[in-house]
Design a protein around this motif. Structure first.
Motif, PDB file in Angstrom:
ATOM      1  N   VAL A 245     -46.285  17.409   7.356  1.00 35.51           N
ATOM      2  CA  VAL A 245     -45.661  18.098   8.493  1.00 35.51           C
ATOM      3  C   VAL A 245     -46.736  18.646   9.429  1.00 35.51           C
ATOM      4  N   GLN A 246     -47.743  19.295   8.869  1.00 31.43           N
ATOM      5  CA  GLN A 246     -48.779  19.901   9.703  1.00 31.43           C
ATOM      6  C   GLN A 246     -49.636  18.859  10.409  1.00 31.43           C
ATOM      7  N   ALA A 247     -49.744  17.648   9.816  1.00 31.12           N
ATOM      8  CA  ALA A 247     -50.497  16.568  10.448  1.00 31.12           C
ATOM      9  C   ALA A 247     -49.642  15.777  11.432  1.00 31.12           C
ATOM     10  N   ARG A 248     -48.409  16.244  11.675  1.00 32.97           N
ATOM     11  CA  ARG A 248     -47.508  15.667  12.673  1.00 32.97           C
ATOM     12  C   ARG A 248     -47.098  14.231  12.333  1.00 32.97           C
ATOM     13  N   LEU A 249     -46.799  13.990  11.077  1.00 34.89           N
ATOM     14  CA  LEU A 249     -46.230  12.699  10.692  1.00 34.89           C
ATOM     15  C   LEU A 249     -44.719  12.762  10.902  1.00 34.89           C
ATOM     16  N   ASN A 250     -44.127  11.632  11.268  1.00 32.39           N
ATOM     17  CA  ASN A 250     -42.678  11.566  11.452  1.00 32.39           C
ATOM     18  C   ASN A 250     -42.016  11.340  10.097  1.00 32.39           C
ATOM     19  N   MET A 251     -41.017  12.183   9.803  1.00 33.19           N
ATOM     20  CA  MET A 251     -40.453  12.168   8.456  1.00 33.19           C
ATOM     21  C   MET A 251     -38.937  12.031   8.487  1.00 33.19           C
ATOM     22  N   LEU A 252     -38.440  11.312   7.499  1.00 30.83           N
ATOM     23  CA  LEU A 252     -37.004  11.057   7.345  1.00 30.83           C
ATOM     24  C   LEU A 252     -36.589  11.523   5.961  1.00 30.83           C
ATOM     25  N   VAL A 253     -35.588  12.408   5.894  1.00 27.80           N
ATOM     26  CA  VAL A 253     -35.033  12.857   4.614  1.00 27.80           C
ATOM     27  C   VAL A 253     -33.739  12.089   4.382  1.00 27.80           C
ATOM     28  N   SER A 254     -33.693  11.350   3.278  1.00 31.15           N
ATOM     29  CA  SER A 254     -32.554  10.476   2.981  1.00 31.15           C
ATOM     30  C   SER A 254     -31.878  10.941   1.700  1.00 31.15           C
ATOM     31  N   SER A 351     -41.735  14.608  14.331  1.00 29.29           N
ATOM     32  CA  SER A 351     -40.288  14.792  14.390  1.00 29.29           C
ATOM     33  C   SER A 351     -39.674  14.607  13.006  1.00 29.29           C
ATOM     34  N   LEU A 352     -38.525  15.256  12.802  1.00 30.64           N
ATOM     35  CA  LEU A 352     -37.855  15.244  11.499  1.00 30.64           C
ATOM     36  C   LEU A 352     -36.378  14.945  11.693  1.00 30.64           C
ATOM     37  N   THR A 353     -35.785  14.232  10.738  1.00 32.41           N
ATOM     38  CA  THR A 353     -34.338  13.999  10.774  1.00 32.41           C
ATOM     39  C   THR A 353     -33.863  13.633   9.376  1.00 32.41           C
ATOM     40  N   THR A 354     -32.541  13.558   9.207  1.00 34.83           N
ATOM     41  CA  THR A 354     -31.951  13.135   7.935  1.00 34.83           C
ATOM     42  C   THR A 354     -30.940  12.028   8.206  1.00 34.83           C
ATOM     43  N   LEU A 355     -30.624  11.278   7.146  1.00 38.85           N
ATOM     44  CA  LEU A 355     -29.493  10.341   7.224  1.00 38.85           C
ATOM     45  C   LEU A 355     -28.958  10.099   5.825  1.00 38.85           C
ATOM     46  N   HIS A 356     -27.737   9.572   5.761  1.00 38.60           N
ATOM     47  CA  HIS A 356     -27.093   9.275   4.483  1.00 38.60           C
ATOM     48  C   HIS A 356     -27.524   7.904   3.989  1.00 38.60           C
ATOM     49  N   ALA A 357     -28.174   7.850   2.835  1.00 41.86           N
ATOM     50  CA  ALA A 357     -28.538   6.578   2.203  1.00 41.86           C
ATOM     51  C   ALA A 357     -28.907   6.862   0.756  1.00 41.86           C
ATOM     52  N   ASN A 358     -28.732   5.859  -0.096  1.00 44.62           N
ATOM     53  CA  ASN A 358     -28.963   6.047  -1.532  1.00 44.62           C
ATOM     54  C   ASN A 358     -30.395   5.760  -1.967  1.00 44.62           C
ATOM     55  N   THR A 359     -31.138   4.988  -1.171  1.00 46.21           N
ATOM     56  CA  THR A 359     -32.526   4.670  -1.493  1.00 46.21           C
ATOM     57  C   THR A 359     -33.327   4.618  -0.193  1.00 46.21           C
ATOM     58  N   PRO A 360     -34.657   4.690  -0.271  1.00 49.37           N
ATOM     59  CA  PRO A 360     -35.466   4.549   0.943  1.00 49.37           C
ATOM     60  C   PRO A 360     -35.247   3.212   1.642  1.00 49.37           C
ATOM     61  N   ARG A 361     -35.088   2.150   0.861  1.00 48.70           N
ATOM     62  CA  ARG A 361     -34.839   0.833   1.463  1.00 48.70           C
ATOM     63  C   ARG A 361     -33.501   0.819   2.181  1.00 48.70           C
ATOM     64  N   ASP A 362     -32.480   1.454   1.576  1.00 45.12           N
ATOM     65  CA  ASP A 362     -31.172   1.559   2.230  1.00 45.12           C
ATOM     66  C   ASP A 362     -31.269   2.383   3.515  1.00 45.12           C
ATOM     67  N   ALA A 363     -32.137   3.386   3.503  1.00 46.74           N
ATOM     68  CA  ALA A 363     -32.304   4.231   4.679  1.00 46.74           C
ATOM     69  C   ALA A 363     -32.829   3.414   5.858  1.00 46.74           C
ATOM     70  N   LEU A 364     -33.782   2.524   5.595  1.00 43.84           N
ATOM     71  CA  LEU A 364     -34.315   1.671   6.664  1.00 43.84           C
ATOM     72  C   LEU A 364     -33.238   0.722   7.183  1.00 43.84           C
ATOM     73  N   ALA A 365     -32.454   0.146   6.261  1.00 46.63           N
ATOM     74  CA  ALA A 365     -31.385  -0.776   6.663  1.00 46.63           C
ATOM     75  C   ALA A 365     -30.329  -0.042   7.484  1.00 46.63           C
ATOM     76  N   ARG A 366     -30.014   1.185   7.079  1.00 47.04           N
ATOM     77  CA  ARG A 366     -28.997   1.946   7.816  1.00 47.04           C
ATOM     78  C   ARG A 366     -29.522   2.354   9.193  1.00 47.04           C
ATOM     79  N   MET A 367     -30.783   2.701   9.262  1.00 42.81           N
ATOM     80  CA  MET A 367     -31.387   3.028  10.557  1.00 42.81           C
ATOM     81  C   MET A 367     -31.299   1.825  11.503  1.00 42.81           C
ATOM     82  N   GLU A 368     -31.544   0.647  10.966  1.00 46.07           N
ATOM     83  CA  GLU A 368     -31.460  -0.583  11.772  1.00 46.07           C
ATOM     84  C   GLU A 368     -30.039  -0.792  12.279  1.00 46.07           C
ATOM     85  N   THR A 369     -29.063  -0.582  11.407  1.00 45.75           N
ATOM     86  CA  THR A 369     -27.656  -0.733  11.791  1.00 45.75           C
ATOM     87  C   THR A 369     -27.274   0.260  12.875  1.00 45.75           C
TER      88      THR A 369
END
Length: 476
Positions: A245-254, A351-369
């Motif tokens: 967070v302090q190094a300003r990486l973009n993070m997604l909580v799934s 930047s930070l955000t969340t989304l609903h997904a069961n795995t990190p791979r699912d999170a990427l697929a859902r982001m694409e959708t």
């Protein structure tokens, strides 16, 4: 003999026991202490079907309540809770005296609290809102109220009087926010004065009657120390995420529903330096940031004429004109994902955000959708390149079978290989067994050092190698 006892006695059939579970014939008459306990039991008891006693009690409650409302000064400021409560108590005593209603001390106090909850609070669910051990309240029509406590769902004895009673409470929740719920708009998201998130659905969409789901808001936000104490995450993983967070990486909580995404997002947001301008964007404001320079934006549904809607996407686009140093979106659900990715890729790092997904791979697929939902005619590869260049870290959190909420993986998004986004796990949860119904395990380093360590080190942050399981036999 108090009024409720007289009603119950008059309705009792010959030979019937006065209290379930005692013998009818030759039963020992209750002592004075027993009578007080029995009175409390009667008022706590919530039969699944109506009874003459319950009907009489509801009639008494309604009569007293209506008379109180008729005698109260309409100009009374209900925001001054203690003053209004004192006024109600004085009127309440007067009404009972005028009606010649005799109640025991327990009955009198319980009836008073229920009437106060109806006038100032949220009726039968008011005690659950005050109980800090309860994390969720679910009303499935007037007769079925469930709560979640310590990750377990249980049914309560509390009930509403009718569908109309539930509707009155829903209206009380949404009206101060300028929101509406009716047949044309039969569901709504809202929040309580303490920030708790509310979703309400009414007929004809709901076939069981009006429903309310409340995700309770912690008056005092959970701390890092508490998360570590509960076993949700380890101190080493927290140190790593703080550096990200302090190094300003973009993070997604799934994670799934109720897994603790917003709680973790709150924790991560707390690591943002105080001198940075933060813009938060949510459907119903839940985040509890402690920094001073914070702008909180909340979406708005359309009015009764179908106008005036302000979507999350509108707010994300507008936030780019507000000179944000950090953008935090409570949850990406649709087309706003494209604008969020573009913000991450155009100088709004951290930047930070969340989304609903069961795995990190699912999170990427859902982001694409969700990017495709924006209606942009983009090739899949172009979308994946946007995602892989925008997001640095995915934190996966899960609600486990025992009700506990745990971070199960922390992954680095590395880039593209052909058409596929590549990732590597930096931390992974290792289950070691089950004791007393509780899952035993720990979030362990995988031994891999993330490629973005250069960004962390260039921010002047030094992490010890053993955080990644390096230099100590690869494991803690």
């Amino acid at each position: 003999m108090s009024l409720l006892k007289r009603i119950e006695k008059s309705q009792q059939q010959p030979g019937q026991s006065p209290v379930p579970g005692t013998t009818a014939a030759g039963a020992r008459p209750p002592t004075g202490g027993d009578q007080s306990k029995l009175a409390e039991m009667r008022l706590k008891r919530a039969p699944t079907t109506t009874s003459p006693v319950r009907d009489a009690y509801l009639d008494l409650k309604t009569r007293v309540q209506n008379k109180l409302l008729a005698e109260m000064d309409p100009s009374l400021d209900v925001s001054k809770t203690e003053e209004v409560r004192s006024t109600i108590e004085n009127l309440y005593d007067e009404v009972l005296a005028q009606e010649n209603i005799i109640l025991s001390r327990v009955e009198r106090q319980r009836l008073f609290e229920q009437i106060v909850a109806e006038i100032l609070g949220f009726g039968p669910i008011e005690p659950f809102l005050a109980d800090e051990t309860i994390t969720e309240i679910m009303v499935n029509g007037p007769k079925n109220i469930y709560i979640e406590r310590k990750g377990k769902v249980e049914r309560t004895n509390a009930q509403f009087e009718s569908n109309e009673h539930v509707m009155r409470i829903i209206d009380r929740i949404v009206a101060p926010l300028g929101r509406r719920i009716d047949e044309a708009q039969p569901y709504v998201d809202a929040r309580l004065p303490d920030g708790s998130r509310v979703n309400a659905v009414i007929p004809p969409i709901s076939l069981v009657g009006p429903t309310i789901t409340i995700r309770k808001f912690f008056k005092i936000p959970l701390t890092v120390e508490q998360l570590i104490q509960y076993g949700s995450i380890t101190a080493e993983a927290i140190e790593f995420l703080k550096a990200c967070v302090q190094a300003r990486l973009n993070m997604l909580v799934s994670g799934g529903t109720g897994s603790g995404k917003t709680t973790l997002l709150n924790i991560l947001s707390g690591f943002i330096p105080d001198d940075e301008r933060i813009v938060t964007i949510e459907n119903a404001a839940e985040l509890q940031l402690r920094q001073e320079h914070v702008v909180t934006l909340e979406s708005r549904p359309p009015n009764i004429e179908g106008r005036g809607e302000v979507s999350i996407r509108d707010l994300v686009i507008n936030s780019l004109r507000m000179r944000p140093e950090r953008i935090i979106v409570g949850e990406c659900r649709g087309a706003e994902s494209l604008d969020m990715l573009q913000a991450m890729n155009t100088g709004h790092d951290g930047s930070l955000t969340t989304l609903h997904a069961n795995t990190p791979r699912d999170a990427l697929a859902r982001m694409e959708t969700m990017v495709l939902m924006a209606g942009m005619e983009l090739p899949h590869r172009a979308i994946r390149e946007q995602i892989s260049s925008a997001i640095d870290v995915i934190v996966q959190i899960e609600r486990m079978r025992d009700g506990s909420r745990r971070v199960v993986t922390i992954s680095e998004v590395q880039g593209m290989e052909g058409e596929i986004i590549t990732m590597s796990e930096i931390f992974s949860f290792e289950k070691t067994g089950i004791e007393g119904g509780k899952i035993i395990g720990r979030l362990m380093p995988t031994g891999l050092r993330p490629k973005f360590m250069e960004k962390i080190e260039s921010a002047g942050i030094r992490l010890p190698p053993n955080i990644f399981g390096i230099g100590s036999r690869g494991r803690f």
